[in-house]
Design an enzyme around this catalytic site. Structure first.
Site, PDB file in Angstrom:
ATOM      1  N   ASP A 113      42.111-111.720 -44.367  1.00 33.49           N
ATOM      2  CA  ASP A 113      43.095-111.522 -43.307  1.00 33.49           C
ATOM      3  C   ASP A 113      43.996-110.361 -43.726  1.00 33.49           C
ATOM      4  O   ASP A 113      44.865-110.513 -44.578  1.00 33.49           O
ATOM      5  CB  ASP A 113      43.901-112.822 -43.134  1.00 33.49           C
ATOM      6  CG  ASP A 113      45.038-112.678 -42.128  1.00 33.49           C
ATOM      7  OD1 ASP A 113      45.303-111.551 -41.689  1.00 33.49           O
ATOM      8  OD2 ASP A 113      45.662-113.707 -41.807  1.00 33.49           O
TER       9      ASP A 113
ATOM     10  N   TYR B  75      60.895-119.256 -33.562  1.00 34.25           N
ATOM     11  CA  TYR B  75      61.449-120.069 -34.652  1.00 34.25           C
ATOM     12  C   TYR B  75      62.931-120.382 -34.397  1.00 34.25           C
ATOM     13  O   TYR B  75      63.765-120.248 -35.291  1.00 34.25           O
ATOM     14  CB  TYR B  75      61.292-119.345 -36.006  1.00 34.25           C
ATOM     15  CG  TYR B  75      59.900-118.817 -36.253  1.00 34.25           C
ATOM     16  CD1 TYR B  75      58.839-119.682 -36.462  1.00 34.25           C
ATOM     17  CD2 TYR B  75      59.647-117.444 -36.274  1.00 34.25           C
ATOM     18  CE1 TYR B  75      57.551-119.205 -36.679  1.00 34.25           C
ATOM     19  CE2 TYR B  75      58.360-116.956 -36.486  1.00 34.25           C
ATOM     20  CZ  TYR B  75      57.323-117.843 -36.682  1.00 34.25           C
ATOM     21  OH  TYR B  75      56.057-117.362 -36.893  1.00 34.25           O
TER      22      TYR B  75
END
Ligand code: PMP
Length: 431
Positions: A252, A23
């Protein structure tokens, strides 16, 4: 020259020449901390300073670093077999770990597919869901329903089920599969889930169930999409909806698995069984890169019965023996301790330590669940400004957007938790 003797300047010079950080811009990644060693809950910087790690290395290092039990597990396995392909081969660490995971998770989840990162474990679950419907002759069911504020990974398939606003849909829009998005649950963790939370997802399923393979959610805690906690009741209602409309349910638990929320798995807050469960991060105590997708018999036997005759996925490093051995050691180490009490203790310390942030004008919300403490600001932080402020305070905290949060290693003692929370408040108060 050993790494530990590299100076701060040398490391940053080398880093600046060739390394690309997550990022971040390639040539100008912002503040980078050169870390040369890590032990217990401390990261050692190249100039000798130590930081108390409030991030558990993106939430995975539950036992901290350089743990003697974990180290022994790695070296013992290293001397036996470090890697071997998994196509047509099995080995003791994979067999033992698969049994452990099948035993620890809900009884219906009895088949384990290993992979090497959380994103891949989610992709595998998505592929399994699609292949399942194909195998039983319902080819039209290929879409996912995901939640706003959700996060499931950075690969092309997993990005398609991340929040369309905070995710990267705007950058990769045409390439990403178009999925359905339902609102994030609004009900608080300790409250019931009103019907209003279910209205839109119920409509989506009612109208489009013939196109939908599965619903995918992070149970109870939405992590990287906003650090939000919601009612376990939502999951019970979601399971009922999925059953009613014949859609698979994927949980998840890459961020929540292995104790983070106070239960071994967050699904235990709701006592709900998904059809597919994704695990990663703390699975190996953060020592090795390993993930797993667990499936129930409906999915595994359904796929087996199809024309393809096989589930079509096979990563090179699947079930890497070193990674499986460290996962076994990590789970045994966690379960050998009164870990629920530890998580409760950390929770209480985070709640007390972060409470004063509520009085700061720049703070919108303070929330805690398990060993997770979150300060939500009114405005996004400037990382270049804020990152060195934490380092000067002797703690490692890496905020994103408006969220300044900690998910410490589960071995962090009370004094260190207090230092982390005091440092967070101090930095936030100066923004
Ligand atoms: N799902 C969730 C809930 C996660 O928090 C993450 C990582 N933050 C992922 C998937 C992706 O895992 P990885 O970074 O190992 O690919």
């Amino acid at each position: 020259m050993t790494l530990a003797s590299d100076t701060w300047a040398e490391l940053l010079e080398g880093d600046g020449a060739h390394v690309w950080h997550p990022y971040a811009q390639a040539a100008d990644p912002g503040y980078i901390a050169p870390v040369v060693a890590a032990s217990g809950v401390r990261l050692q910087l190249a100039d000798g300073r130590e930081l108390i790690d409030g991030m558990a290395s993106w939430w995975c290092a539950i036992h901290g670093y350089n743990h003697p039990v974990m180290n022994r597990a790695v070296t013992a396995q290293l001397e036996t077999m470090s890697h071997v392909m998994f196509g047509g081969i099995t080995h003791p660490p994979a067999v033992k770990l698969a049994k452990m995971l099948a035993d620890l998770t809900p009884a219906s989840l009895d088949r384990v597919f290993f992979s090497d990162s959380g994103s891949v474990a989610v992709e595998v679950a998505m592929k399994m869901a699609i292949q399942y419907w194909q195998a039983i002759g319902r080819q039209s069911k290929q879409k996912m329903v995901a939640l706003r504020s959700g996060y499931h990974g950075d690969t092309l398939a997993t990005m398609s089920v991340c929040d369309p606003v905070t995710g990267m849909h705007h950058l990769f829009g045409e390439v990403l599969n178009k999925q359905f998005f339902a609102p994030a649950p609004q009900s608080p963790f300790d409250g019931p889930c009103p019907e209003s939370d279910m209205a839109e997802i119920s409509d989506i399923l009612a109208q489009h169930h013939n196109e939908i393979a599965a619903v995918i959610v992070e149970p109870v805690v939405q992590g990287a999409g906003g650090m939000r906690f919601y009612s376990p009741d939502y999951l019970r209602k979601l399971r009922a909806l999925c059953d009613a409309f014949d859609v698979l349910l994927i949980f998840d638990e890459i961020a929540t698995g292995f104790g983070r929320t106070g239960k071994l798995f967050a699904l235990e807050h709701a006592d709900v069984e998904p059809d597919l469960l994704c695990l990663g991060k703390s699975l190996t105590g953060g020592y090795m890169t390993l993930a797993a997708t667990l499936a129930n018999k409906r999915v595994s036997e359904g796929i087996d019965s199809g024309d393809a005759g096989a589930f079509m996925h096979g990563p090179t490093f699947m079930a890497n023996p070193l990674a499986c051995a460290t996962a076994i050691a990590s789970i045994e180490l966690l379960l050998s301790q009164p870990w629920q009490r530890t998580v409760q203790r950390i929770h209480d310390e985070l709640a007390t330590g972060l409470a004063p942030a509520r009085d700061l004008p720049q703070v919108a919300d303070v929330r805690t669940l398990g060993a997770i403490g979150v300060i939500e600001l009114r405005e996004a932080v400037n990382m270049r400004e804020v990152q060195p402020m934490f380092v000067e305070r002797g703690i490692w905290i890496r905020p994103f957007g408006k969220l300044v949060y900690t998910m410490p290693p589960l071995v962090m003692n009370s004094d260190d938790v207090a230092t982390v929370t005091a440092g967070m408040i101090d930095v936030v108060s100066r923004l």
